[in-house]
Design a protein around this motif. Structure first.
Motif, short mmCIF file in Angstrom:
data_model
loop_
_atom_site.label_atom_id
_atom_site.label_comp_id
_atom_site.label_asym_id
_atom_site.label_seq_id
_atom_site.Cartn_x
_atom_site.Cartn_y
_atom_site.Cartn_z
N GLY A 152 0.64 -1.25 -0.14
CA GLY A 152 -0.06 0.00 0.02
C GLY A 152 0.76 1.36 -0.09
N CYS A 153 0.19 2.36 0.24
CA CYS A 153 0.64 3.60 0.28
C CYS A 153 -0.01 4.83 0.79
N TRP A 154 0.67 5.34 1.82
CA TRP A 154 -0.02 6.68 2.52
C TRP A 154 0.22 7.71 1.29
N ILE A 155 -0.89 8.58 1.19
CA ILE A 155 -1.05 9.63 0.22
C ILE A 155 -1.01 11.02 1.18
N GLY A 156 -0.13 11.81 1.24
CA GLY A 156 -0.15 12.96 1.87
C GLY A 156 -0.62 14.22 0.95
N GLY A 157 -0.74 13.70 -0.33
CA GLY A 157 -1.21 14.72 -1.28
C GLY A 157 -2.49 14.97 -1.05
N VAL A 158 -3.48 14.67 -0.03
CA VAL A 158 -4.75 15.11 0.29
C VAL A 158 -4.60 16.71 0.49
N LEU A 159 -3.32 17.23 0.99
CA LEU A 159 -3.21 18.44 1.17
C LEU A 159 -3.08 19.52 0.06
N ASN A 160 -3.04 18.86 -0.96
CA ASN A 160 -2.84 19.67 -2.22
C ASN A 160 -3.96 20.41 -2.45
N HIS A 161 -5.34 19.81 -2.58
CA HIS A 161 -6.49 20.49 -2.92
C HIS A 161 -7.43 20.17 -1.88
N LEU A 162 -7.01 20.36 -0.42
CA LEU A 162 -7.76 19.89 0.58
C LEU A 162 -9.27 20.52 0.58
N ALA A 163 -9.40 21.84 0.34
CA ALA A 163 -10.65 22.28 0.57
C ALA A 163 -11.67 21.70 -0.52
N GLU A 164 -11.06 21.44 -1.95
CA GLU A 164 -11.87 20.76 -2.86
C GLU A 164 -12.36 19.10 -2.41
N ILE A 165 -11.30 18.66 -1.64
CA ILE A 165 -11.58 17.27 -1.15
C ILE A 165 -12.61 17.07 -0.12
N VAL A 166 -12.53 18.36 0.86
CA VAL A 166 -13.80 18.40 1.91
C VAL A 166 -15.01 18.47 1.11
N GLU A 167 -15.13 19.11 0.21
CA GLU A 167 -16.45 19.33 -0.52
C GLU A 167 -16.83 18.10 -1.26
N LEU A 168 -15.90 17.52 -1.89
CA LEU A 168 -16.00 16.24 -2.68
C LEU A 168 -16.55 15.00 -1.86
N LEU A 169 -16.10 14.96 -0.68
CA LEU A 169 -16.37 13.96 0.32
C LEU A 169 -17.62 14.16 1.22
N GLU A 170 -17.94 15.45 1.10
CA GLU A 170 -19.05 16.05 1.84
C GLU A 170 -18.88 15.96 3.37
N LEU A 171 -17.66 16.51 3.52
CA LEU A 171 -17.33 16.20 5.11
C LEU A 171 -17.71 17.32 6.02
N PRO A 172 -18.48 17.20 7.08
CA PRO A 172 -19.00 18.18 7.97
C PRO A 172 -17.80 18.81 8.85
N ALA A 173 -18.29 19.74 9.36
CA ALA A 173 -17.24 20.47 10.41
C ALA A 173 -16.90 19.55 11.46
N GLY A 174 -15.65 19.79 11.79
CA GLY A 174 -15.25 18.49 12.67
C GLY A 174 -14.54 17.49 12.15
N VAL A 175 -14.39 17.37 10.80
CA VAL A 175 -13.97 16.13 10.09
C VAL A 175 -12.99 16.79 9.04
N LEU A 176 -11.67 16.19 9.32
CA LEU A 176 -10.43 16.69 8.31
C LEU A 176 -9.86 15.49 7.79
N PRO A 177 -9.61 15.71 6.55
CA PRO A 177 -8.74 14.62 6.07
C PRO A 177 -7.43 14.44 6.55
N PHE A 178 -6.87 13.32 6.75
CA PHE A 178 -5.24 13.46 7.58
C PHE A 178 -4.55 12.75 5.97
N SER A 179 -5.00 11.64 5.41
CA SER A 179 -4.28 11.03 4.37
C SER A 179 -4.98 10.07 3.72
N ALA A 180 -4.88 9.93 2.47
CA ALA A 180 -5.41 8.70 1.86
C ALA A 180 -4.64 7.60 1.99
#
Length: 269
Positions: A152-180
């Motif tokens: 496998g592979c940990w992917i820190g690239g979630v920080l590249n477009h973090l705001a768009e990822i939050v919207e794509l995954l419909e994450l509510p307040a209090g939820v923050l992607p750490f890694s793929a």
């Protein structure tokens, strides 16, 4: 299908392995970004394997019993493709399974309010413990996948477009992607990658500052990890790309701070 049934504590009695077996297992760890496919499509994990790795994730240690994390499994090919684009990691679309590990205090706040309790003001503490919970769950998942023969592979690239990822995954307040995190059947011959000397990383009772000679010796030891195209590696140059002034991490800083504030996970400065 739920995999959270209780087990007989005595079942653990046959789990012990030798020190050499443990070393051999972890020596076989590789970070893999190229996965085997069939007809250009991902080879999904069989359902029992998927159940096993997710069971392992949920059996990870957690702070204060809180389980301050969520796992978003990426199943829809369109969502996978978009995540691959946003993170700059094409293997999200090709892996046998792909996940996003999130720090999650939203659920805890919901449970408190359900009991008539207003959540406290602890964004920095939440960050500290929720990221730890997400990491432990994700590493349990990856270790279980490796036990089943995947890489496998940990992917820190979630920080590249973090705001768009939050919207794509419909994450509510209090939820923050750490890694793929991707897992699948490896389709590459990944070399063994060195690590720093143990004495530089493991300290006895008190932190020990390494001298210049020790650091240079460690840099030399790590240089092969940065080798590219048959050319000798330069680990310090690789670190500069990430952590030096103007590097990738500095460029991610403002975006991460903005999304943490938006998600209610930014403490006072």
């Amino acid at each position: 299908m739920s995999e959270l049934s209780a087990s007989d504590p005595q079942a653990a009695s046959g789990r012990q392995q030798t020190a050499e077996q443990v070393r051999e297992f972890f020596a076989g760890h590789r970070t893999v970004r190229q996965y085997r496919t069939e007809g250009g499509q991902p080879i999904p994990l069989p359902q029992d394997h998927l159940d096993a790795v997710l069971y392992a994730a949920q059996r990870a240690p957690t702070h204060s019993t809180s389980q301050l994390y969520s796992v978003v499994q990426l199943s829809d090919p369109a969502v996978r493709a978009r995540m691959a684009e946003l993170t700059g990691n094409a293997h999200i679309a090709a892996a046998g399974a792909a996940f996003v590990l999130c720090a999650d205090i939203h659920r805890t706040a919901q449970i408190l309010r359900l009991d008539g309790v207003e959540p406290g003001a602890w964004p920095d503490v939440a960050n500290h413990f929720a990221v730890g919970d997400a990491v432990m769950a994700g590493q349990n998942l990856l270790t279980a996948a490796e036990m089943l023969g995947y890489q496998g592979c940990w992917i820190g690239g979630v920080l590249n477009h973090l705001a768009e990822i939050v919207e794509l995954l419909e994450l509510p307040a209090g939820v923050l992607p750490f890694s793929a995190l991707t897992v699948g059947l490896s389709d590459e011959d990944t070399p063994y990658r060195p690590r720093l000397e143990r004495e530089t990383v493991v300290h006895q009772d008190r932190y020990r500052l390494p001298d210049e000679a020790e650091l240079r010796r460690n840099i030399e030891q790590m240089n092969p990890i940065a080798a590219r195209g048959g050319q000798p590696g330069d680990w310090a140059r690789l670190l500069k790309m990430y952590w030096g002034a103007g590097g990738a991490m500095e460029q991610r800083e403002a975006g991460l701070s903005a999304v943490k504030e938006r998600q209610g996970l930014q403490g006072s400065r």
